[in-house]
Write an enzyme that holds these catalytic residues in place. Structure first.
Site, PDB file in Angstrom:
ATOM      1  N   HIS A  36      76.493  46.491  50.987  1.00 38.61           N
ATOM      2  CA  HIS A  36      76.336  46.569  52.342  1.00 38.61           C
ATOM      3  C   HIS A  36      75.418  45.783  52.712  1.00 38.61           C
ATOM      4  O   HIS A  36      74.326  45.182  52.313  1.00 38.61           O
ATOM      5  CB  HIS A  36      75.639  47.948  52.419  1.00 38.61           C
ATOM      6  CG  HIS A  36      75.279  48.039  54.082  1.00 38.61           C
ATOM      7  ND1 HIS A  36      74.510  47.861  54.715  1.00 38.61           N
ATOM      8  CD2 HIS A  36      75.884  48.883  55.041  1.00 38.61           C
ATOM      9  CE1 HIS A  36      74.181  48.179  55.884  1.00 38.61           C
ATOM     10  NE2 HIS A  36      75.113  48.695  56.151  1.00 38.61           N
ATOM     11  N   ASP A  37      75.780  44.743  53.304  1.00 36.94           N
ATOM     12  CA  ASP A  37      74.753  43.720  54.180  1.00 36.94           C
ATOM     13  C   ASP A  37      73.927  42.782  53.419  1.00 36.94           C
ATOM     14  O   ASP A  37      72.994  42.179  53.710  1.00 36.94           O
ATOM     15  CB  ASP A  37      74.038  44.357  55.252  1.00 36.94           C
ATOM     16  CG  ASP A  37      74.902  44.813  56.583  1.00 36.94           C
ATOM     17  OD1 ASP A  37      76.155  44.761  56.603  1.00 36.94           O
ATOM     18  OD2 ASP A  37      74.237  45.316  57.478  1.00 36.94           O
ATOM     19  N   LYS A 123      80.894  43.485  60.087  1.00 31.67           N
ATOM     20  CA  LYS A 123      79.880  44.592  60.456  1.00 31.67           C
ATOM     21  C   LYS A 123      79.546  44.277  61.968  1.00 31.67           C
ATOM     22  O   LYS A 123      78.967  43.324  62.230  1.00 31.67           O
ATOM     23  CB  LYS A 123      78.706  44.565  59.443  1.00 31.67           C
ATOM     24  CG  LYS A 123      77.815  45.633  59.613  1.00 31.67           C
ATOM     25  CD  LYS A 123      78.204  46.832  58.905  1.00 31.67           C
ATOM     26  CE  LYS A 123      77.058  48.029  58.791  1.00 31.67           C
ATOM     27  NZ  LYS A 123      75.925  47.443  58.591  1.00 31.67           N
TER      28      LYS A 123
END
Length: 296
Positions: A36-37, A123
């Site tokens: 994630h990110d 995202k």
């Protein structure tokens, strides 16, 4: 507005984990790994030579490597640079304009960059589910578990775990493969997930859980192949030579069918005729390796 300068802190260990309310276990046949990110923009807020960043990157790298070896899908999220104000919307009020369209900040950090077969989701919001194909990907692949790593624990990672719960997807927040604004916020995210929507777990615990699949596989190495064939022939593995014709030492059609079926169960679709026409361990291992390469 914008990201704060984040102080260094010690990555939590197993002893720091809260008690989980549920007893879910990671299953290699049901799980997807979410990174994630992990963009340079978000990591630049830290002193990247100090804890928790070296541990974060190293642990994600280890987990990804093992997931790839076991055929567990790997999914990334990454925010785009120079977002249209209409797309960024309320995020601007809290975090400013976000990333510039510059590879040095938008890229996933080195050593854990996506492979060609990995899914990279654009995202747009805190949740990795919002305006992405994550849920449809889980459904299409027949998976209902999400192993969550990355930054930031109390924002995107936590909200993604919460939304996974809303979608009947079991989430596992890997305590030593996430990072946050502070150790307090890191622990807040762990506590919330453990008591409200998922499971908190360490890298070691995830690896142990998915290793079970590795242990169950017969044909991940030449030795594993030889051991299984020796078992079928009721012989010692040391007695079987790589170039030996297995039909000459007792491998009949029934045992050959067993090998073919067990290969198929492990995702290696080498047909019966191919095995029968090339009845040596060396030939079979070459066929297995070639099939695995073509499937990647």
């Amino acid at each position: 507005m914008g990201l704060p300068t984040i102080p260094s802190y010690q990555m939590p260990s197993k002893e720091d984990l809260p008690d989980n309310c549920v007893s879910w276990e990671v299953d290699a046949d049901r799980a997807v790994l979410l990174i994630h990110d992990m963009q340079q923009y978000f990591l630049n807020a830290y002193d990247q030579k100090q804890s928790p960043i070296p541990e974060l990157v190293n642990n994600i790298e280890k987990l990804k490597e093992q997931c790839k070896a076991l055929g567990i899908p790997v999914v990334y999220t990454a925010q785009p640079g120079d977002q249209d104000p209409k797309d960024r919307a309320l995020l601007t009020d809290f975090w400013g304009g976000g990333l510039t369209d510059d590879e040095s900040v938008t890229k996933i950090t080195d050593t854990i960059t996506p492979d060609e077969e990995d899914l990279v989701l654009t995202k747009w919001r805190y949740s990795a589910f919002k305006r992405t194909s994550l849920q449809s990907f889980l459904e299409a692949t027949g998976r209902d578990q999400l192993v969550i790593t990355g930054v930031y624990a109390h924002i995107g990672c936590l909200v993604t775990a919460t939304e996974a719960f809303m979608e009947d997807v079991q989430s596992f927040l890997v305590a030593d493969a996430i990072a946050d604004f502070s150790v307090e916020k890191h622990h807040m995210a762990l506590n919330y997930v453990a008591t409200r929507c998922g499971v908190t777990i360490t890298l070691e615990q995830v690896l142990q859980a998915i290793q079970q699949k590795q242990d169950d596989l017969q044909f991940t190495s030449f030795e594993g192949l030889r051991n299984r064939v020796a078992e079928l022939l009721d012989q010692s593995p040391d007695e079987l030579k790589g170039q030996e014709n297995l039909l000459d030492v007792g491998l009949d059609s029934i045992r050959l069918m067993s090998v073919r079926e067990e290969l198929r169960q492990e995702g290696i679709d080498v047909d019966f005729v191919t095995l029968a026409e090339n009845p040596t361990l060396n030939d079979w291992w070459t066929k297995i390796i070639n099939y695995q390469k073509q499937s990647v």
